[in-house]
Design an enzyme around this catalytic site. Structure first.
Site, mmCIF file in Angstrom:
data_model
loop_
_atom_site.group_PDB
_atom_site.id
_atom_site.type_symbol
_atom_site.label_atom_id
_atom_site.label_comp_id
_atom_site.label_asym_id
_atom_site.label_seq_id
_atom_site.Cartn_x
_atom_site.Cartn_y
_atom_site.Cartn_z
ATOM 1 N N LYS A 1 66.997 46.208 86.235
ATOM 2 C CA LYS A 1 66.989 45.337 85.058
ATOM 3 C C LYS A 1 66.173 46.003 83.950
ATOM 4 O O LYS A 1 64.948 46.005 83.971
ATOM 5 C CB LYS A 1 66.353 43.979 85.391
ATOM 6 C CG LYS A 1 66.668 42.941 84.339
ATOM 7 C CD LYS A 1 65.601 41.904 84.157
ATOM 8 C CE LYS A 1 64.486 42.351 83.295
ATOM 9 N NZ LYS A 1 64.852 42.755 81.920
ATOM 10 N N GLY B 1 55.503 47.725 83.069
ATOM 11 C CA GLY B 1 55.493 46.716 82.014
ATOM 12 C C GLY B 1 54.106 46.116 81.939
ATOM 13 O O GLY B 1 53.122 46.757 82.313
ATOM 14 N N GLU C 1 53.210 49.951 87.328
ATOM 15 C CA GLU C 1 52.354 50.611 86.332
ATOM 16 C C GLU C 1 52.317 49.680 85.139
ATOM 17 O O GLU C 1 53.360 49.331 84.578
ATOM 18 C CB GLU C 1 52.916 51.985 85.956
ATOM 19 C CG GLU C 1 52.870 52.986 87.110
ATOM 20 C CD GLU C 1 51.484 53.178 87.704
ATOM 21 O OE1 GLU C 1 50.486 53.016 86.985
ATOM 22 O OE2 GLU C 1 51.391 53.451 88.916
ATOM 23 N N CYS D 1 51.652 53.323 76.751
ATOM 24 C CA CYS D 1 50.665 52.649 77.609
ATOM 25 C C CYS D 1 49.358 53.414 77.595
ATOM 26 O O CYS D 1 48.298 52.848 77.824
ATOM 27 C CB CYS D 1 51.203 52.528 79.014
ATOM 28 S SG CYS D 1 52.013 54.027 79.539
HETATM 29 P P1 NAD Z 1 57.013 43.519 79.506
HETATM 30 O O1 NAD Z 1 56.093 43.167 80.619
HETATM 31 O O2 NAD Z 1 57.224 42.531 78.427
HETATM 32 O O3 NAD Z 1 58.478 43.815 80.099
HETATM 33 C C1 NAD Z 1 58.655 44.735 81.154
HETATM 34 C C2 NAD Z 1 59.896 44.316 81.927
HETATM 35 O O4 NAD Z 1 59.623 43.080 82.586
HETATM 36 C C3 NAD Z 1 61.122 44.091 81.054
HETATM 37 O O5 NAD Z 1 62.272 44.571 81.727
HETATM 38 C C4 NAD Z 1 61.153 42.595 80.924
HETATM 39 O O6 NAD Z 1 62.433 42.086 80.656
HETATM 40 C C5 NAD Z 1 60.669 42.175 82.289
HETATM 41 N N1 NAD Z 1 60.146 40.812 82.313
HETATM 42 C C6 NAD Z 1 59.545 40.133 81.310
HETATM 43 N N2 NAD Z 1 59.227 38.898 81.730
HETATM 44 C C7 NAD Z 1 59.620 38.799 83.007
HETATM 45 C C8 NAD Z 1 59.562 37.767 83.983
HETATM 46 N N3 NAD Z 1 59.006 36.584 83.719
HETATM 47 N N4 NAD Z 1 60.069 38.011 85.207
HETATM 48 C C9 NAD Z 1 60.627 39.213 85.489
HETATM 49 N N5 NAD Z 1 60.713 40.227 84.611
HETATM 50 C C10 NAD Z 1 60.202 40.024 83.391
HETATM 51 O O7 NAD Z 1 56.532 44.926 78.948
HETATM 52 P P2 NAD Z 1 57.103 45.739 77.702
HETATM 53 O O8 NAD Z 1 56.724 45.039 76.458
HETATM 54 O O9 NAD Z 1 58.519 46.135 77.907
HETATM 55 O O10 NAD Z 1 56.249 47.084 77.853
HETATM 56 C C11 NAD Z 1 54.932 47.183 77.384
HETATM 57 C C12 NAD Z 1 53.944 47.022 78.533
HETATM 58 O O11 NAD Z 1 54.218 47.986 79.527
HETATM 59 C C13 NAD Z 1 52.521 47.287 78.072
HETATM 60 O O12 NAD Z 1 51.651 46.383 78.715
HETATM 61 C C14 NAD Z 1 52.265 48.708 78.565
HETATM 62 O O13 NAD Z 1 50.908 49.019 78.775
HETATM 63 C C15 NAD Z 1 53.050 48.731 79.835
HETATM 64 N N6 NAD Z 1 53.423 50.074 80.223
HETATM 65 C C16 NAD Z 1 52.695 50.682 81.197
HETATM 66 C C17 NAD Z 1 52.995 51.974 81.596
HETATM 67 C C18 NAD Z 1 52.186 52.651 82.663
HETATM 68 O O14 NAD Z 1 52.582 53.720 83.122
HETATM 69 N N7 NAD Z 1 51.055 52.091 83.073
HETATM 70 C C19 NAD Z 1 54.060 52.639 80.996
HETATM 71 C C20 NAD Z 1 54.807 51.990 80.014
HETATM 72 C C21 NAD Z 1 54.478 50.700 79.642
#
Ligand code: NAD
Length: 542
Positions: free
Chosen positions: A212, A265, A293, A327
């Site tokens: 997803k 995420g 992550e 991130c």
């Molecule tokens: P997000 O958490 O909003 O979304 C990530 C994924 O989770 C998406 O596919 C989203 O549709 C899904 N999602 C959202 N709500 C959900 C739910 N209730 N149930 C299931 N899935 C759900 O994150 P984003 O805005 O896409 O990315 C930014 C975040 O990701 C920041 O916090 C960043 O630090 C983190 N990030 C971390 C790394 C790492 O390696 N540590 C790398 C990239 C991004």
């Protein structure tokens, strides 16, 4: 493996193309960008190799021009998710039994397709979908993704080579089985490479996947699927569904065959998913692997011996590239009083020199943030900093969402080291700086350690080796990726395996064998050559 111990091509990092004026890659990417910009695509879901359209669609727009529609994508019903799961399970035995070199061949081909015929497409799509400058698109969607695919093939064979000792009477073999059941990849908007790698690396190890992607990345996810198809990923091995993340996740996690989550995420969402897995734990056939992550509040600490120009450049590059939406982006900095004036004036001068606008104009260093939710959140924190007595905006502070979601790169100086923007992940082009008494380095390191729940990346800048050693030790649990005299961003696959601990994730290091090990369940096979026929050991004799 069949009839030979095959060597895979030695992985080397994909060279980053320059996109300098007059270069062929610049012409190619701009031409492709314009074509994509002036047409509309319809992105289906991918289930069992079929392109599934539901008629229930959403439009896709670029963050830098939110009224300009570049296409639509189709939303899943629960039945589509169930179908994705059942077709993945149906594909499992053939895929898991396929000799590893055949799997390797598919993903090496995918890498080569991206390096060549798909390079302009995947970069242009990433410029449009995620508003990356061409350089940011190149280092993500092309180079990092190619590196993930090539290095992971090499790491896979390294893992397979890890074998126990044997003796003349018994041969011990470790077989690295894929997980039983299917695995689930949930990917973020910010890196096309991460979006592709999360499902791909699990599939590479023989797993079948439901993926997803983020709603904000579907435009570039389409190119990933085009590549996977052309590379020959068989039907059912990677199934892609779009839509309501809660419904999709609940359906996936209700399945007794769910055997792993590969998530990148935000921290809150990851914890929610972990809870769901915990609540369902009695229903699963196997303990699901959980890899996530997540967020960060990444830091730069300068020592009084640091070169102010180097500190300012680390702040500028570390905080503002890709609008601070890495991130790993620096979002808090601790600068000693003796070099502050010089650091401050260069940071202000540099920020004022940035050009901001569409990534199609290659003069722009800054483009838009990903969506309105992110824009509104950032604007709220900027307004709060304007109003608060313990914070001062020294440069930036404007924002405008009339055409695209543009936030001016903003530097806040906080007199309180625990000011809200020193602690909270904002995920945008905003850094908060705390100026400390140059003679309170040790106390400041303690502050860095205590200020945030996260532990993703961090950097120390100093010319004093004792200070570097002190920081390396004092901050050892504050960052999974720690930089000495560098900015805290820009990890390269094969060189700096990436991941953080504490609230930043399970630290399974994307782009390394450590991550791939989470997607296998080793079976130990002991074969005894001369099997005993009498239970009595010699010590039992007279
Ligand atoms: P997000 O958490 O909003 O979304 C990530 C994924 O989770 C998406 O596919 C989203 O549709 C899904 N999602 C959202 N709500 C959900 C739910 N209730 N149930 C299931 N899935 C759900 O994150 P984003 O805005 O896409 O990315 C930014 C975040 O990701 C920041 O916090 C960043 O630090 C983190 N990030 C971390 C790394 C790492 O390696 N540590 C790398 C990239 C991004």
């Amino acid at each position: 493996m069949g009839k030979g111990f095959f060597n895979v091509p030695v992985a080397i990092n994909e060279p980053v193309k320059s996109y300098a004026p007059g270069s062929p890659e610049r012409d190619a990417v701009l031409k492709t960008y314009n074509t994509m910009w002036n047409s509309q695509i319809d992105v289906p879901m991918y289930i069992n190799g079929n392109h599934i359209t539901t008629g229930n669609t959403k439009t896709m727009s670029a963050p830098h021009d939110h009224q300009h529609v570049v296409g639509t994508y189709h939303l899943a019903e629960k039945s589509h998710v169930e179908e994705a799961i059942s077709t993945a399970l149906a594909a499992r035995s053939e895929w898991a039994e396929l000799p590893w070199e055949q799997r390797a061949g598919i993903f090496l081909k995918a890498a080569e397709l991206i390096a060549g015929p798909y390079r302009a497409k995947i970069n242009a799509a990433t410029m449009i979908a995620q508003s990356k400058t061409v350089h940011q698109a190149e280092i993500d969607a092309s180079c990092e993704l190619i590196d993930f695919l090539r290095f992971n093939v090499q790491f896979m064979t390294d893992i397979y080579h890890e074998q126990p000792d044997s003796t003349s009477d018994a041969w011990n073999r470790l077989e690295y089985r894929p997980l039983e059941g299917f695995v689930y990849a949930v990917t973020p908007f910010n890196f096309t490479a991460i979006a592709a790698n999360l499902p791909a690396c699990m599939a590479m190890m023989g797993n079948v996947v439901v993926w997803k992607p983020s709603d904000s990345q579907i435009f570039s996810a389409k190119i990933i699927m085009d590549v996977f198809e052309e590379a020959g990923v068989p039907p059912g091995v990677i199934n892609v569904v779009f839509g309501d993340p809660v419904m999709i996740t609940d359906t996936v996690m209700d399945s007794p065959d769910f055997s792993g989550l590969h998530f990148t995420g935000s921290t809150y969402i990851f914890k929610e998913l972990w809870k769901k897995i915990g609540n369902n734990i009695h229903n699963y056939k196997t303990y699901p692997r959980i890899v996530g992550e997540t967020g960060g509040k990444d830091f730069i600490v300068a020592h009084k011996s640091a070169n102010p120009k180097q500190v300012a450049t680390a702040i500028i590059r570390g905080s503002f590239e890709f609008q601070g939406q890495k991130c790993s982006a620096a979002s808090r900095a601790y600068i000693p009083s003796n070099i502050w004036d010089e650091v401050k004036s260069q940071v202000i001068e540099d920020v004022k020199s940035f050009k901001m606008g569409s990534p199609a104009d290659l003069n722009n260093y800054i483009t838009a943030v990903i969506h309105e939710g992110s824009f509104d959140k950032l604007a709220k924190f900027i307004d709060q900093a304007k109003a608060d007595n313990d914070a001062e905006i020294i440069v930036g502070g404007n924002y405008d969402k009339s055409k695209g979601y543009f936030i001016e790169p903003t530097v806040i100086v906080a007199s309180d080291p625990k000011y809200t923007t020193m602690c909270t992940e904002l995920f945008g082009p905003v850094i908060t700086i705390y100026v400390y008494d140059e003679n309170k380095f040790s106390e400041t390191l303690k502050l860095v350690d205590e200020t945030s729940e996260y532990a993703l990346t961090g950097a120390i800048l100093s010319t004093d080796r004792y200070a570097i050693q002190e920081a390396t030790k004092a901050l050892q649990n504050c960052a999974g990726n720690f930089y000495i005299n560098d900015k805290p961003t820009g990890a390269v696959v094969g060189q700096q395996p990436f991941g953080g601990a504490r609230a930043s994730g399970t630290n399974d290091k994307a782009g390394s064998a450590l991550n791939l090990l989470r997607w296998v369940s080793p079976r130990m096979i002991k074969e005894t050559f001369v099997t005993p026929t009498d239970y009595r050991y010699p010590f039992l004799g007279e």
